[in-house]
Design an enzyme around this catalytic site. Structure first.
Site, mmCIF file in Angstrom:
data_model
loop_
_atom_site.group_PDB
_atom_site.id
_atom_site.type_symbol
_atom_site.label_atom_id
_atom_site.label_comp_id
_atom_site.label_asym_id
_atom_site.label_seq_id
_atom_site.Cartn_x
_atom_site.Cartn_y
_atom_site.Cartn_z
ATOM 1 N N ALA A 166 0.843 -1.188 0.000
ATOM 2 C CA ALA A 166 0.000 0.000 0.000
ATOM 3 C C ALA A 166 0.876 1.233 0.000
ATOM 4 O O ALA A 166 2.107 1.148 0.036
ATOM 5 C CB ALA A 166 -0.926 -0.012 1.227
ATOM 6 N N LYS A 167 0.246 2.399 -0.021
ATOM 7 C CA LYS A 167 1.008 3.650 -0.036
ATOM 8 C C LYS A 167 1.931 3.762 1.172
ATOM 9 O O LYS A 167 2.988 4.384 1.092
ATOM 10 C CB LYS A 167 0.032 4.827 -0.089
ATOM 11 C CG LYS A 167 -0.626 5.012 -1.443
ATOM 12 C CD LYS A 167 -1.532 6.223 -1.470
ATOM 13 C CE LYS A 167 -2.797 5.983 -0.690
ATOM 14 N NZ LYS A 167 -3.771 7.097 -0.845
ATOM 15 N N ARG A 168 1.490 3.155 2.283
ATOM 16 C CA ARG A 168 2.345 3.228 3.477
ATOM 17 C C ARG A 168 3.600 2.368 3.329
ATOM 18 O O ARG A 168 4.525 2.488 4.119
ATOM 19 C CB ARG A 168 1.552 2.802 4.708
ATOM 20 C CG ARG A 168 0.964 1.388 4.635
ATOM 21 C CD ARG A 168 0.154 1.061 5.876
ATOM 22 N NE ARG A 168 -0.545 -0.206 5.777
ATOM 23 C CZ ARG A 168 -1.779 -0.335 5.306
ATOM 24 N NH1 ARG A 168 -2.425 0.745 4.877
ATOM 25 N NH2 ARG A 168 -2.374 -1.503 5.239
ATOM 26 N N SER A 169 3.640 1.464 2.317
ATOM 27 C CA SER A 169 4.829 0.646 2.059
ATOM 28 C C SER A 169 5.729 1.390 1.090
ATOM 29 O O SER A 169 5.926 0.981 -0.056
ATOM 30 C CB SER A 169 4.415 -0.711 1.484
ATOM 31 O OG SER A 169 3.516 -1.367 2.343
ATOM 32 N N ASP A 170 6.312 2.461 1.527
ATOM 33 C CA ASP A 170 7.026 3.368 0.630
ATOM 34 C C ASP A 170 8.274 2.743 0.016
ATOM 35 O O ASP A 170 8.793 3.255 -0.964
ATOM 36 C CB ASP A 170 7.405 4.647 1.390
ATOM 37 C CG ASP A 170 7.951 5.723 0.470
ATOM 38 O OD1 ASP A 170 7.239 6.095 -0.480
ATOM 39 O OD2 ASP A 170 9.093 6.160 0.689
#
Length: 227
Positions: A195-199
């Site tokens: 997800a976006k939090r998994s940069d």
């Protein structure tokens, strides 16, 4: 996002940065479309106001709720069948779509095949207009797809449940739905979705590491994770 997608090699024929026949493309500028859809659904008797918060809904459920999907509404504010509730979209009040309890909703997914869910059992009355005076994701998607002549929607499999709700909106507004194809989610080595939090796997990060678009288009995601 536009910069990253162009760097990756994607090109598009219309959108907020290039214009096109279905402008405006920013949802903040499309509020008249959403208000019109809300008023049409309300006039046809599909909507009712709801003062419950998400925590109110979760506390009222007899079984624990997991995941990001909207929990099944227990019917706390649902009026009796045949009764009417006047009103319009306004701040401070949620509005919900009354689903046809017990009805099977189906669609043929372009990847996963036939999908079926029972209204009132697999999903319940869902939000149409939020109390912060914005349309819900379901209403905005269905309204935009219809207004822009979208013929096929391609998105992640975590949104299959949303498709059943959006199909009910299309039917209630007497609009033809697009075809749907839900892709399997990209996951890490432990099976958790990216997800976006998994940069660590964002295009911006990979680009900064010196990766090229050609390499990313031909290298399996798990191989990138392992490096």
């Amino acid at each position: 996002m536009f910069e990253d997608m162009r760097w990756f090699g994607l090109r598009w024929s219309e959108g907020p940065d290039v214009g096109g026949p279905h402008a405006p493309y920013d949802q903040s500028a499309r509020m008249p479309h959403y208000h019109a859809a809300f008023e049409e659904l309300h006039a046809r008797g599909y909507l009712y106001p709801c003062t419950c918060s998400r925590q109110d809904v979760l506390r009222a459920l007899t079984a624990p709720h997991q995941g990001d999907d909207e929990p099944i509404y227990p019917g706390t504010c649902r009026p009796a069948i045949g009764s009417t509730r006047s009103g319009t979209a306004r701040p401070g009040v949620n509005w919900r779509f009354r689903v046809p309890d017990g009805e099977s909703v189906e669609f043929l997914d372009g990847h996963f095949g036939l999908q079926r869910a029972v209204a009132g059992a697999d999903f319940g009355d869902f939000l149409i207009w939020r109390k912060d005076d914005f349309p819900s994701y379901q209403l905005a998607c269905a309204t935009d797809d219809a207004a822009m002549g979208v013929t096929e929607v391609v998105r992640g499999e975590d949104l299959i449940a949303s498709t059943f709700r959006q199909l009910l909106i299309f039917r209630a507004l007497e609009l033809p739905p697009p075809a749907f194809l839900h892709c399997p989610l990209v996951t890490d080595a432990h099976g958790a979705r990216l997800a976006k939090r998994s940069d660590a796997l964002s295009l911006r990060t990979l680009r900064a590491e010196g990766r090229t678009p050609e390499e990313l288009r031909t290298t399996p995601v798990l191989s990138l994770l392992a490096r």
